[in-house]
Write a protein that holds these residues in place. Sequence first.
Motif, PDB file in Angstrom:
ATOM      1  N   SER A 178     -21.864 -15.447 -49.190  1.00 45.23           N
ATOM      2  CA  SER A 178     -22.171 -14.180 -49.835  1.00 45.23           C
ATOM      3  C   SER A 178     -23.619 -14.196 -50.309  1.00 45.23           C
ATOM      4  CB  SER A 178     -21.240 -13.944 -51.028  1.00 45.23           C
ATOM      5  OG  SER A 178     -21.549 -14.843 -52.085  1.00 45.23           O
ATOM      6  N   ARG A 179     -24.152 -13.029 -50.591  1.00 50.91           N
ATOM      7  CA  ARG A 179     -25.527 -12.959 -51.091  1.00 50.91           C
ATOM      8  C   ARG A 179     -25.650 -13.670 -52.432  1.00 50.91           C
ATOM      9  NH1 ARG A 179     -24.190  -8.496 -48.339  1.00 50.91           N
ATOM     10  NH2 ARG A 179     -25.643  -7.674 -46.757  1.00 50.91           N
ATOM     11  N   SER A 180     -24.651 -13.551 -53.273  1.00 54.60           N
ATOM     12  CA  SER A 180     -24.685 -14.234 -54.567  1.00 54.60           C
ATOM     13  C   SER A 180     -24.677 -15.741 -54.393  1.00 54.60           C
ATOM     14  CB  SER A 180     -23.486 -13.803 -55.424  1.00 54.60           C
ATOM     15  OG  SER A 180     -23.561 -12.430 -55.732  1.00 54.60           O
ATOM     16  N   GLN A 181     -23.892 -16.249 -53.439  1.00 52.71           N
ATOM     17  CA  GLN A 181     -23.875 -17.679 -53.169  1.00 52.71           C
ATOM     18  C   GLN A 181     -25.234 -18.160 -52.680  1.00 52.71           C
ATOM     19  OE1 GLN A 181     -20.493 -17.656 -50.413  1.00 52.71           O
ATOM     20  NE2 GLN A 181     -19.404 -19.067 -51.772  1.00 52.71           N
ATOM     21  N   THR A 195     -29.180  -8.965 -55.503  1.00 50.10           N
ATOM     22  CA  THR A 195     -29.005  -9.545 -54.172  1.00 50.10           C
ATOM     23  C   THR A 195     -29.925  -8.922 -53.128  1.00 50.10           C
ATOM     24  OG1 THR A 195     -27.156  -8.027 -53.774  1.00 50.10           O
ATOM     25  CG2 THR A 195     -26.618 -10.212 -54.625  1.00 50.10           C
ATOM     26  N   ILE A 225     -19.642  -8.798 -47.212  1.00 49.70           N
ATOM     27  CA  ILE A 225     -19.597 -10.149 -47.782  1.00 49.70           C
ATOM     28  C   ILE A 225     -20.987 -10.781 -47.801  1.00 49.70           C
ATOM     29  CG2 ILE A 225     -18.559 -12.441 -47.633  1.00 49.70           C
ATOM     30  CD1 ILE A 225     -16.209 -11.202 -46.156  1.00 49.70           C
ATOM     31  N   GLY A 226     -21.534 -11.053 -46.610  1.00 55.17           N
ATOM     32  CA  GLY A 226     -22.821 -11.735 -46.576  1.00 55.17           C
ATOM     33  C   GLY A 226     -23.244 -12.066 -45.168  1.00 55.17           C
TER      34      GLY A 226
END
Length: 234
Positions: A178-181, A195, A225-226
């Motif tokens: 994901s972008r946050s990850q 993000t 999701i990413g």
Amino acid sequence: MNERILVADDDSNITDVCRRYLEREGYTVVTAKDGAEAIEQWRNQTPDLIVLDLMMPYKNGLEVCNEIRQTEDVPIVMLTARGEEQDRLMGLTMGADDYLTKPFSPRELVLRVKAIMRRMRTVQVSTANDSSHTISYEGLTINFVKREVEIDGKLIELTVTEFEMLYLLASHPGQVFSRSQMLSKIWDLSYEGDTTTVTVHIRRLREKIEQNASDPKYIKTVWGIGYKFAGGSS
């Protein structure tokens, strides 16, 4: 440590505070009061990282960033005064690795700088232990030791952050991030940015390594999701 940081800002209070906090952490700091001096210091001092104000006399931060990116991938942290999304996006599009919005905490700047420098050292140490550590997939070759990327034998110039993104994805083929990850893993700190930072860097990376950035072969979007790397090593 012996790592050199260039801080370029036309506000002497900001350069003085940044110098004090960075030197306290063991960095050597050189400063510039405008864009022209920033270019001169970059050429003469060969800094390991540059902190660059967006609004400066003679040459603004975007012009300085663009000129540096013509020949070098030194990490750049952009300082923006207004915090408007367009300013941030423009800096990232030009090749900045990170940004801070004024007013900012000098402790936060130190964290950002240390995170970038730590990423560079970590990859250098981990890959130096394996001289054969490369990934190849359908014309794309990533050499983690030399930090080089080739497409069909042609060397592609990537910034530090772009390389780290490709390194993360290609090292885990098929895994969705994901972008946050990606913010957490690549920026390596409690990141307060949105993000969009990841989205802009992915776009720049695709423009460099994909034959058709709108229909990518290597870095696939997983909608909602990413992103993931398309294939394994060969």
